[in-house]
Design an enzyme around this catalytic site. Sequence first.
Site, PDB file in Angstrom:
ATOM      1  N   SER A  77      -1.368  -4.984  -0.251  1.00 14.74           N
ATOM      2  CA  SER A  77      -2.018  -6.288  -0.203  1.00 14.74           C
ATOM      3  C   SER A  77      -1.291  -7.228   0.762  1.00 14.74           C
ATOM      4  O   SER A  77      -0.087  -7.109   0.993  1.00 14.74           O
ATOM      5  CB  SER A  77      -2.020  -6.929  -1.594  1.00 14.74           C
TER       6      SER A  77
HETATM    7  N1  SAH Z   1      -1.371  -4.221  -4.978  1.00 14.57           N
HETATM    8  C1  SAH Z   1      -1.334  -3.024  -4.194  1.00 14.57           C
HETATM    9  C2  SAH Z   1      -2.651  -2.924  -3.486  1.00 14.57           C
HETATM   10  C3  SAH Z   1      -3.200  -1.580  -3.477  1.00 14.57           C
HETATM   11  S1  SAH Z   1      -4.852  -1.443  -2.856  1.00 14.57           S
HETATM   12  C4  SAH Z   1      -0.192  -3.102  -3.217  1.00 14.57           C
HETATM   13  O1  SAH Z   1       0.376  -4.186  -3.070  1.00 14.57           O
HETATM   14  O2  SAH Z   1       0.161  -2.093  -2.605  1.00 14.57           O
HETATM   15  C5  SAH Z   1      -5.730  -1.166  -4.343  1.00 14.57           C
HETATM   16  C6  SAH Z   1      -5.309   0.008  -5.170  1.00 14.57           C
HETATM   17  O3  SAH Z   1      -6.234   0.117  -6.256  1.00 14.57           O
HETATM   18  C7  SAH Z   1      -5.384   1.366  -4.450  1.00 14.57           C
HETATM   19  O4  SAH Z   1      -4.138   1.996  -4.537  1.00 14.57           O
HETATM   20  C8  SAH Z   1      -6.465   2.133  -5.193  1.00 14.57           C
HETATM   21  O5  SAH Z   1      -6.215   3.513  -5.283  1.00 14.57           O
HETATM   22  C9  SAH Z   1      -6.406   1.471  -6.554  1.00 14.57           C
HETATM   23  N2  SAH Z   1      -7.621   1.635  -7.367  1.00 14.57           N
HETATM   24  C10 SAH Z   1      -8.921   1.597  -6.967  1.00 14.57           C
HETATM   25  N3  SAH Z   1      -9.741   1.797  -8.009  1.00 14.57           N
HETATM   26  C11 SAH Z   1      -8.938   1.965  -9.102  1.00 14.57           C
HETATM   27  C12 SAH Z   1      -9.196   2.227 -10.477  1.00 14.57           C
HETATM   28  N4  SAH Z   1     -10.429   2.326 -10.979  1.00 14.57           N
HETATM   29  N5  SAH Z   1      -8.139   2.339 -11.300  1.00 14.57           N
HETATM   30  C13 SAH Z   1      -6.869   2.232 -10.840  1.00 14.57           C
HETATM   31  N6  SAH Z   1      -6.564   1.991  -9.563  1.00 14.57           N
HETATM   32  C14 SAH Z   1      -7.588   1.866  -8.693  1.00 14.57           C
END
Ligand code: SAH
Length: 229
Positions: A77
Site C-alpha cells: 500500500s
Molecule cells: N497492506 C498490504 C497491502 C496488500 S494488497 C501491504 O501493505 O503490503 C492487498 C492484499 O489483500 C493482497 O496481498 C491480496 O492477496 C490480499 N487479499 C485479497 N483478497 C483477499 C481475501 N479475500 N482475503 C485475504 N486477503 C486478501
Amino acid sequence: MSQRAEPATELSLRGSGLTSPRSRERLIERLQLMGIANKRVLEAVRQVPRHLFVDEAFAGRAYEDTALPIGLGQTISQPYMVARMSEAILQAGTPQRVLEIGTGSGYQTSVLAHLCGRVYSLERIGSLLEQARERFKRLDIHNVSLRHADGAQGWSAHAPYDAIVVTAAPDNIPPRLLEQLAEGGRMVIPVGAQGSAQHLLMIRREQGVLTEQVLEDVAFVPLIRGALA
Ligand code: SAH
C-alpha cells in the site's frame, strides 16, 4: 555525501542512500503536508523500514509515497493510505484488538503493530503470508497473529475487534466483518467494483447502530473470495 553500497543479497535494517533515514524523513514531511497529523502514526511510519517490505529491485523507491509491486499481482500500500487508515482507527484511542484483511507484504500490519495491542491479519496468498512472517521475525514484531484464509469471513475466534482494516476492495462490505466489529469499534474499508470508483469508508458501531462515512476516493486491488495455496 558518501554512500556505502548495499550488500547485494541482504538490505540493512537502517538503510543507506535512497533507503536512508533522510529519505524516510522526507516521506514523513510529505505525509504531514498531505494532512496526516497524528504523531504516533507519523512515528510508526518513521520506525518501519519499508525498504524491507518490497522486492529488492524496488528498494530504492521504498520511501516514495507510492504503491509498489510485491509479486503475484499484488502491491504494497501507498504510505499515505497506510497512515490515513491507521489515523482513522486511532481517533477513539488505542485499539487493543485489530483485524486486518490483506497482509500482503506485512507493511501495514507492522505499522498497526506499533500502534495497537495486537493485530490479527488474514491473507489469501500463502507465499506472501510466509514472507511477511519472516519480516516480522527479523524486525522483532511479536504482537501479530497471521492466518492463511479468506478475509471476507473475518476471524471469529478472536472477535469482536476494536478496529478492522481492510486493504483490498470488495464490491460490498462483507457482512461477517460487520458482525465481528465491537461496540464502539471502527472499520476502514475501500468499497467499489474494479474499474469503477472506489470509496474509502469508515464504519462505526455505536450503541448497536452502524454509521458510514466516506473518507476519500481510492484505488485498491480487489478483495478476492477464497484462499489460494
Ligand atoms: N497492506 C498490504 C497491502 C496488500 S494488497 C501491504 O501493505 O503490503 C492487498 C492484499 O489483500 C493482497 O496481498 C491480496 O492477496 C490480499 N487479499 C485479497 N483478497 C483477499 C481475501 N479475500 N482475503 C485475504 N486477503 C486478501
